[in-house]
Design a protein around this motif. Structure first.
Motif, PDB file in Angstrom:
ATOM      1  N   THR A 277      44.641  45.250  43.592  1.00 42.21           N
ATOM      2  CA  THR A 277      44.097  43.771  42.863  1.00 42.21           C
ATOM      3  C   THR A 277      42.654  43.706  43.689  1.00 42.21           C
ATOM      4  OG1 THR A 277      45.518  42.606  45.266  1.00 42.21           O
ATOM      5  CG2 THR A 277      46.697  42.165  43.392  1.00 42.21           C
ATOM      6  N   LEU A 278      42.634  44.607  45.014  1.00 40.15           N
ATOM      7  CA  LEU A 278      40.678  44.446  45.055  1.00 40.15           C
ATOM      8  C   LEU A 278      39.898  44.506  43.785  1.00 40.15           C
ATOM      9  CD1 LEU A 278      41.269  45.780  48.948  1.00 40.15           C
ATOM     10  CD2 LEU A 278      40.888  43.518  47.918  1.00 40.15           C
ATOM     11  N   PRO A 279      40.167  45.899  43.025  1.00 40.67           N
ATOM     12  CA  PRO A 279      39.508  46.213  41.933  1.00 40.67           C
ATOM     13  C   PRO A 279      39.550  45.917  41.184  1.00 40.67           C
ATOM     14  CG  PRO A 279      41.526  47.633  42.225  1.00 40.67           C
ATOM     15  CD  PRO A 279      40.936  47.131  43.908  1.00 40.67           C
ATOM     16  N   PHE A 280      40.678  44.929  40.610  1.00 34.92           N
ATOM     17  CA  PHE A 280      41.227  44.031  39.759  1.00 34.92           C
ATOM     18  C   PHE A 280      40.041  42.646  39.894  1.00 34.92           C
ATOM     19  CE2 PHE A 280      44.376  47.383  38.079  1.00 34.92           C
ATOM     20  CZ  PHE A 280      44.237  46.962  37.020  1.00 34.92           C
ATOM     21  N   LEU A 281      40.298  42.725  40.902  1.00 29.99           N
ATOM     22  CA  LEU A 281      39.580  41.562  40.670  1.00 29.99           C
ATOM     23  C   LEU A 281      37.896  41.450  41.010  1.00 29.99           C
ATOM     24  CD1 LEU A 281      41.289  40.002  43.837  1.00 29.99           C
ATOM     25  CD2 LEU A 281      41.213  38.272  42.060  1.00 29.99           C
ATOM     26  N   TYR A 282      37.463  42.235  41.316  1.00 28.99           N
ATOM     27  CA  TYR A 282      35.769  42.942  40.721  1.00 28.99           C
ATOM     28  C   TYR A 282      36.245  42.635  39.210  1.00 28.99           C
ATOM     29  CZ  TYR A 282      31.745  45.627  40.084  1.00 28.99           C
ATOM     30  OH  TYR A 282      31.022  46.722  39.888  1.00 28.99           O
ATOM     31  N   LEU A 283      36.307  43.327  38.739  1.00 27.73           N
ATOM     32  CA  LEU A 283      36.786  43.631  37.196  1.00 27.73           C
ATOM     33  C   LEU A 283      36.706  42.015  36.610  1.00 27.73           C
ATOM     34  CD1 LEU A 283      38.865  46.599  35.616  1.00 27.73           C
ATOM     35  CD2 LEU A 283      36.250  46.558  35.843  1.00 27.73           C
ATOM     36  N   TRP A 284      37.400  41.234  36.972  1.00 29.16           N
ATOM     37  CA  TRP A 284      38.140  40.067  36.758  1.00 29.16           C
ATOM     38  C   TRP A 284      36.615  38.778  36.966  1.00 29.16           C
ATOM     39  CZ3 TRP A 284      42.196  37.484  34.318  1.00 29.16           C
ATOM     40  CH2 TRP A 284      42.263  36.188  34.320  1.00 29.16           C
TER      41      TRP A 284
END
Lengths: 226, 234
Positions: free
Chosen positions: B168-175
């Protein structure tokens, strides 16, 4: 048409309640860094009194008062900025106000609504369990803690005690409950095989649901434009 | 005396051989029956994608409810401006319980089911996290199926449960980058999410992976112990 015009207090169309709640949360989070967000949340909160049970609204206010003031103080002490503290409260308030429409809908009404739109049975049953299982779980946790006390193990933070006296009995109990519950569900006519089933009382979208949604959209537009 | 003893020994041998023959034939029948049963069960087990039964759905839903209950403080933690604080606080619960769920229901889609059930409630507690978890569950499932070809191995459950939360860490960045682009504050949002110190971000990421691996490991140990005790069927 008759169903569309009937008004029942605190009886929002379940899916619409979830959707509006989601809209409030997302809009609130995106605009949390602006003072307009505060006006938006206050307006939505006041509007909620017309469509949602006032007790639910007051519960939300109590939650917001406790956690909002805590986070306001926390942010103010760490950043010494009133603006940042207000924006932090905006975030908490977005979650609280966004949860109000969802909180007004019972799990059984949401389940009925989802069945009505032919959502897969497994998902509907799963959601019903998730929504209604929380009190059972808290009770089970209490019982296990009582059992721990009778064995003289008070310190749950001790890893050995946590594993042997709490986690293992808890999971064992969960497996037992799950087996019993699945049997019980099957005997009450819920299964994954049959596609046709009767819904005895259907949920209908009423004009007041539409009004609620339109009012929220109008507030969003007003806040964004002004 | 010794002759008598020999005779007795011979008799015992004969008798035991008769018994063995009988038991052998019986065992043969049992083996044959077992083969028949095994053929049916092995046909089911060979399939990677298996149908879900009501008991599977119920168990996964209950596990999701536990995940939600133990992670109820998520909306409060999510407002603390430290990179990966949500993942670090929820790492143990969100790897331990999915590991148990996947160890009991060894079918593809178990993690996705759990994410969906918890996501519906999480949508109000932390909308961003809800979508991230669903996406991460999908990726974890795909990777596990590619690498392990199903959930027969315990390592498959360990792998999926460990990877679930840190993803979820990289996806939160993208989000944050995408979502705040509407208000033109994506730079601020991303820097608030990552923090000023890159070292802290890297350290927190490593800590999240370690915590999740620990949670998944405990989950597997618990399930193995319950299997030995006969609580969970093999």
């Amino acid at each position: 048409m008759r169903n569309f015009l009937t008004y029942k207090y605190n009886n929002l169309y379940p899916l619409l309640a979830i959707l509006t709640g989601l809209t409030i949360v997302i809009f609130g989070l995106v605009y949390a860094q602006h003072y307009e967000c505060t006006y938006f949340l206050v307006a939505v909160y006041l509007l909620s009194f017309l469509f949602i049970n006032y007790k639910t609204c007051l519960k939300g206010l109590i939650f917001l008062a406790i956690f909002g003031s805590f986070f306001f103080l926390f942010t103010y002490l760490s950043s010494s900025s009133i603006d940042q503290s207000v924006f932090m409260v905006n975030r908490i308030a977005s979650f609280t106000v966004g949860m109000l429409p969802g909180m007004s809908v019972g799990a059984e009404r949401l389940t009925r609504n989802l069945s009505q739109i032919r959502m897969p049975r497994g998902m509907v049953i799963g959601l019903l369990i998730v929504f209604s299982f929380m009190p059972t779980l808290t009770e089970e946790i209490k019982r296990i803690k009582e059992a721990m006390k009778t064995r003289g193990s008070y310190n749950i933070l001790n890893p050995k005690v946590l594993y042997r006296a709490f986690l293992i009995p808890f999971i064992t109990r969960i497996v037992d409950i799950s087996d019993t519950l699945s049997l019980s569900i099957e005997t009450r006519g819920f299964d994954l095989k049959s596609k046709n089933y009767t819904i005895y009382r259907k949920e209908y979208l009423t004009i007041y649901d539409v009004l609620f949604l339109l009012a929220i959209i109008a507030i969003i537009v007003l806040v964004t434009v002004l | 005396m010794s002759e008598n003893n020999n005779k007795i020994d011979e008799l015992i041998d004969k008798l035991s051989s008769i018994e063995n023959e009988e038991t052998d034939t019986k065992a043969g029948k049992i083996v044959e029956n077992c083969e028949v049963i095994d053929k049916e069960s092995s046909q089911n087990k060979e399939k990677i994608f298996q149908k879900y039964k009501i008991k599977d759905v119920v168990f996964l839903a209950i596990i999701s409810a536990i995940m939600l209950l133990t992670g109820a403080f998520m909306p409060l933690v999510s407002n603390i401006p430290i990179f990966g604080i949500i993942e670090l606080c929820l790492g143990v619960q969100f790897s331990l319980f999915p590991a148990i769920g996947m160890m009991k229901v060894r079918k593809p889609g178990a993690l996705l089911f759990m994410s969906f059930f918890s996501g519906i409630v999480l949508i109000f507690m932390n909308t961003i996290m809800c979508f991230c978890l669903l996406l991460c569950a999908l990726i974890c499932e795909a990777l596990t199926l590619l690498i392990f070809r199903g959930y027969k191995s315990d390592w498959a459950s360990f792998f999926a449960a460990t990877l679930y939360m840190p993803l979820t860490l990289p996806f939160l960045y993208l989000w944050y980058k995408f979502f705040y682009s509407f208000t033109g504050e994506e730079g601020e949002a991303v820097s608030a999410f990552i923090g000023s110190d890159v070292g802290t971000a890297i350290g927190m990421s490593v800590a999240v992976i370690a915590v999740c691996a620990l949670g998944a490991f405990i989950g597997i140990i618990v399930t193995r112990e319950l299997k030995k005790a006969g609580v969970i069927k093999k």
